[in-house]
Scaffold this motif. Sequence first.
Motif, PDB file in Angstrom:
ATOM      1  N   TYR A   2       0.819  -1.205   0.000  1.00 29.94           N
ATOM      2  CA  TYR A   2       0.000   0.000   0.000  1.00 29.94           C
ATOM      3  C   TYR A   2       0.859   1.263   0.000  1.00 29.94           C
ATOM      4  N   LYS A   3       2.016   1.209   0.625  1.00 35.60           N
ATOM      5  CA  LYS A   3       2.917   2.360   0.647  1.00 35.60           C
ATOM      6  C   LYS A   3       3.431   2.659  -0.764  1.00 35.60           C
ATOM      7  N   ILE A   5       1.906   1.904  -3.656  1.00 42.45           N
ATOM      8  CA  ILE A   5       0.785   2.423  -4.445  1.00 42.45           C
ATOM      9  C   ILE A   5       0.497   3.868  -4.059  1.00 42.45           C
ATOM     10  N   PHE A   6       0.545   4.169  -2.759  1.00 49.38           N
ATOM     11  CA  PHE A   6       0.304   5.526  -2.291  1.00 49.38           C
ATOM     12  C   PHE A   6       1.373   6.487  -2.829  1.00 49.38           C
ATOM     13  N   LEU A   7       2.629   6.114  -2.752  1.00 53.96           N
ATOM     14  CA  LEU A   7       3.708   6.957  -3.253  1.00 53.96           C
ATOM     15  C   LEU A   7       3.613   7.131  -4.776  1.00 53.96           C
ATOM     16  N   PHE A   9       0.838   7.036  -6.550  1.00 56.38           N
ATOM     17  CA  PHE A   9      -0.296   7.923  -6.784  1.00 56.38           C
ATOM     18  C   PHE A   9       0.074   9.383  -6.525  1.00 56.38           C
ATOM     19  N   ILE A  10       0.754   9.651  -5.425  1.00 56.28           N
ATOM     20  CA  ILE A  10       1.152  11.021  -5.083  1.00 56.28           C
ATOM     21  C   ILE A  10       2.101  11.587  -6.142  1.00 56.28           C
ATOM     22  N   SER A  11       3.085  10.804  -6.558  1.00 59.33           N
ATOM     23  CA  SER A  11       4.030  11.301  -7.563  1.00 59.33           C
ATOM     24  C   SER A  11       3.344  11.510  -8.913  1.00 59.33           C
TER      25      SER A  11
END
Length: 160
Positions: A2-3, A5-7, A9-11
């Motif tokens: 999840y980390k 995917i989250f990173l 998405f943010i980038s």
Amino acid sequence: MYKIIFLLFISLFFVSCGPKNSAFRYFEKNDVETRGVQFTKKTDILKDKEVDVIFMATYLNKIDKKISDTKNEVFLIFTYFSNKESQNIEDNAYKIFLNEKEPILVEKVEKDDENFKDLMLKNHWGNYYLVKFDSIDDINSLKLELKNSESSRAILDFEK
């Protein structure tokens, strides 16, 4: 997992929202020319499955306050009549309407006019016209129409 995917998405969010994400970044175009493309529409009148008239219009009120008139609806219109001797709108029995109202000014624009040089195509076939209509305040949808007495017509829709 999840980390990551989250990173990702943010980038992706920061990269996609940046000012460099423009189709015109590879071309040397000024702001008026870029916005002109955004507020220009084109349609054709067909006769016997062939293009008889090319009709393009740029809504100048959305492009530049220096070019347009705040009291009127202003368009830069291009017409090309295929297989015709004259490229003049009146000679070919066509009229222009905005929401079924006639213009208050129709003025032919020369192809070397400095005010509209960035908004014009680089061809010498048809004619350009500066067309002004009375302001339309109560409607957000503008219907620009080119038509003649033979029921041939072309319609371009613009948002105010």
